[in-house]
Write a protein that holds these residues in place. Structure first.
Motif, mmCIF file in Angstrom:
data_model
loop_
_atom_site.group_PDB
_atom_site.id
_atom_site.type_symbol
_atom_site.label_atom_id
_atom_site.label_comp_id
_atom_site.label_asym_id
_atom_site.label_seq_id
_atom_site.Cartn_x
_atom_site.Cartn_y
_atom_site.Cartn_z
ATOM 1 N N GLU A 14 0.816 -1.215 0.000
ATOM 2 C CA GLU A 14 0.000 0.000 0.000
ATOM 3 C C GLU A 14 0.851 1.266 0.000
ATOM 4 N N GLY A 15 2.151 1.091 0.291
ATOM 5 C CA GLY A 15 3.036 2.260 0.407
ATOM 6 C C GLY A 15 3.480 2.482 1.851
ATOM 7 N N LYS A 16 3.533 1.383 2.625
ATOM 8 C CA LYS A 16 3.914 1.491 4.037
ATOM 9 C C LYS A 16 5.311 2.065 4.198
ATOM 10 N N GLY A 17 6.242 1.582 3.342
ATOM 11 C CA GLY A 17 7.627 2.052 3.437
ATOM 12 C C GLY A 17 7.708 3.556 3.297
ATOM 13 N N LYS A 18 7.011 4.076 2.312
ATOM 14 C CA LYS A 18 7.049 5.520 2.085
ATOM 15 C C LYS A 18 6.495 6.289 3.288
ATOM 16 N N ALA A 39 8.370 -9.157 2.787
ATOM 17 C CA ALA A 39 8.042 -7.738 2.631
ATOM 18 C C ALA A 39 9.022 -7.065 1.673
ATOM 19 N N GLY A 40 8.535 -6.062 0.976
ATOM 20 C CA GLY A 40 9.400 -5.201 0.161
ATOM 21 C C GLY A 40 8.867 -3.794 0.306
ATOM 22 N N HIS A 41 9.573 -2.976 1.054
ATOM 23 C CA HIS A 41 9.101 -1.622 1.358
ATOM 24 C C HIS A 41 9.974 -0.611 0.627
ATOM 25 N N THR A 42 9.332 0.180 -0.216
ATOM 26 C CA THR A 42 10.077 1.082 -1.091
ATOM 27 C C THR A 42 10.032 2.510 -0.576
ATOM 28 N N LEU A 43 11.201 3.159 -0.582
ATOM 29 C CA LEU A 43 11.269 4.588 -0.265
ATOM 30 C C LEU A 43 11.956 5.281 -1.424
ATOM 31 N N THR A 332 -2.710 6.518 -0.335
ATOM 32 C CA THR A 332 -1.536 6.604 -1.225
ATOM 33 C C THR A 332 -1.920 6.404 -2.693
ATOM 34 N N LYS A 333 -1.009 6.816 -3.550
ATOM 35 C CA LYS A 333 -1.117 6.591 -4.994
ATOM 36 C C LYS A 333 -2.363 7.215 -5.613
ATOM 37 N N LEU A 334 -2.823 8.303 -5.001
ATOM 38 C CA LEU A 334 -3.983 9.006 -5.555
ATOM 39 C C LEU A 334 -3.672 9.496 -6.974
ATOM 40 N N ASP A 335 -2.407 9.838 -7.205
ATOM 41 C CA ASP A 335 -1.983 10.337 -8.525
ATOM 42 C C ASP A 335 -2.234 9.322 -9.639
ATOM 43 N N VAL A 336 -2.234 8.030 -9.271
ATOM 44 C CA VAL A 336 -2.383 6.991 -10.296
ATOM 45 C C VAL A 336 -3.798 7.011 -10.901
ATOM 46 N N VAL A 414 -2.116 12.242 2.554
ATOM 47 C CA VAL A 414 -2.455 11.918 1.162
ATOM 48 C C VAL A 414 -1.153 11.912 0.381
ATOM 49 N N SER A 415 -0.917 10.822 -0.327
ATOM 50 C CA SER A 415 0.339 10.686 -1.058
ATOM 51 C C SER A 415 0.054 10.784 -2.552
ATOM 52 N N VAL A 416 0.841 11.633 -3.242
ATOM 53 C CA VAL A 416 0.579 11.879 -4.664
ATOM 54 C C VAL A 416 1.765 11.513 -5.561
#
Ligand code: GDP
Ligand code: IMO
Ligand code: MG
Length: 432
Positions: A14-18, A39-43, A332-336, A414-416
């Motif tokens: 879901e974007g936990k790392g960020k 897990a794979g958490h992306t920043l 998260t990922k509202l921009d998508v 809110v993540s964009v």
């Protein structure tokens, strides 16, 4: 002083790392409490991408302490690789920046091997689509009371005895049941002893350190892995992972009392993805699903597999609110979603003609429910450059408002975009 838990509200990624990276600036301690290197958490910081599988996502901040709790299962080779990788990026992971619980269990080579051969032996409809990292077999040994703990690495004799006993059973399974090669004691033992030397300085009692930190008025951030619908008890069983992913496990998995948790933030993608097999009521098999997959770069951060994509599922969202006791949302990922003419959200399921408001426990029912959708107008302009909530298109604000009303929970973040700065922090969970 506050303690905040961050968990995934859907099927992971879901974007936990960020969000953990973002909230680390307000924290003193960042604690992983379950899962392993599935897990794979992306920043993404200033365009530079980092993916963490086992080290908490707070590690980029030099003055913060990262903790790996007892509920996590650790593949020591993977952890050491991750530490090495950070060194290549000029980041020294010293013992005053990382601590590992002596009670965390070790993922041994036979766990990964068993995970893979077991999956391979299942028929297509039964395959879970695990990450093949040994997660299920390792948690099985833990619960079966034959696991090897991180602390056991420091007692050579005890380690030897446990490894011998484990290999006797695992090699029987590997050779007799799965027709696979056995694993040699010496190979595992010598590598493990090298790992022990390198890891010794990090091993300690995480629960005691966190208790002192709390009493000293420090802020503690708990970083969940996977997501609510992958929870071993509450998810779409058996298409789940082998740990409790929900917020309550932050306490078990770190040795921290529940009365000391102040807030629980549910990370929620503005649509839904799932990697691996299992029910996914709002999954899209059309061009829209393809668009979300492409625009969202929906590939697994651990296995590189294509993520299945679909609309936001309000039933899943409300399950997450209830099961985790969410106090805030990070959307998260509202921009998508930009460019979608119409946006859909499931507000119930149809189960054999009857309305259903929670994920059915019966796996056949979970796989057969039909989403009941409501529709909202989308927005056309890109929003990744927006830093002020008021500047969002009215339709995007309406979508957020609808999610808040439906779940009864406020969107605090809110993540964009993937980058640390592409975020609107509306309310700081450490201050609420
Ligand atoms: P996690 O497992 O929950 O930490 O999530 P993953 O790192 O597996 O997957 C999330 C992906 O989405 C990563 O590639 C992130 O960099 C990316 N991401 C996070 N937030 C946003 C966002 O708001 N917009 C976009 N476009 N990408 C995001
Ligand atoms: P993060 O923390 C998404 C999925 C696997 C599979 C199922 C069981 O990055 O959100 P396992 O290897 O755990 O036995 O696999 O769970 N899975 C994840 N999906 N994100 C994850 O982690 C996941 N960790 C496990 O794909 O369907
Ligand atoms: Mg992930």
């Amino acid at each position: 002083m506050s303690s905040v838990v961050v968990v995934g509200s859907q099927w992971g990624d879901e974007g936990k790392g960020k969000i953990v990276d973002l909230l680390t600036q307000y924290s003193d301690y960042i604690v992983r409490f379950q899962g392993g290197n599935n897990a794979g958490h992306t920043l993404v910081v200033d365009g530079k991408q980092f993916i963490f599988h086992i080290i908490p996502s707070g590690i980029l901040y030099e003055d913060k302490m990262c903790m790996i709790g007892n509920g996590v299962i650790i593949d020591p080779g993977v952890l050491l690789e991750e530490i090495e990788h950070l060194k290549d990026k000029q980041l020294e992971v010293t013992a005053d920046r990382l601590m590992i619980s002596e009670n965390a269990h070790l993922i041994m080579p036979y766990h990964a091997r068993l995970d893979q051969v077991k999956e391979a032996a299942l028929s297509d409809v039964k395959k879970i689509g695990t990450t093949g990292r040994g997660i299920g077999p390792c948690y099985m040994d833990k619960v079966g009371r034959i696991g090897i703990k991180v602390g056991d690495l420091l007692d050579e004799q005890l380690f030897k005895e446990k490894l011998n006993a484990a290999l006797e059973e695992k090699n029987f399974l590997l050779t007799k049941k799965f027709n696979a090669d056995p694993i040699a004691f010496e190979d595992v033992y010598s590598v493990a002893m090298k790992h022990a030397e390198q890891l010794e300085k990090y091993i300690g009692n995480v629960s005691v350190v966190l208790d002192t930190a709390r009493k000293d008025g420090k802020n503690i951030l708990f970083e969940g892995a996977q997501g609510t619908q992958l929870d071993i008890d509450h998810g779409t069983y058996p298409f789940v992972t082998s740990s409790n992913t929900i917020a309550g496990n932050a306490c078990n998995g770190a040795g921290f009392g529940p009365a000391h948790i102040d807030a629980v933030v549910g990370i929620m993608k503005a649509y839904t993805t799932r990697v691996g097999a299992g029910p996914f009521p709002t999954e899209l098999f059309d061009a829209t699903g393809e668009e979300l997959q492409q625009k969202g770069h929906e590939f697994g951060a651990t296995t590189g597999r294509r993520r299945r994509c679909g609309w936001l599922d309000g039933v899943v969202a409300n399950d997450a609110v209830r099961l985790n006791g969410l106090t805030g949302l990070a959307l998260t990922k509202l921009d998508v979603l930009s460019g979608q003419k119409t946006i859909k959200m499931a507000n119930a399921y149809d189960l054999d003609g009857k309305p259903c408001h929670a994920m059915p426990s019966n796996i056949k029912q979970a796989a057969s429910v039909k989403p009941v959708y409501e529709e909202m107008p989308g927005w056309n302009s890109e929003i990744d450059g927006i830093r002020d909530f008021d500047d969002l298109p009215a339709e995007a604000k309406d979508y957020i408002k609808r999610i808040e009303d439906f779940t009864g929970i406020k969107a605090q973040i809110v993540s964009v975009g993937p980058d640390r700065r592409e975020t609107l922090l509306l309310e700081n969970p450490f201050e609420k």
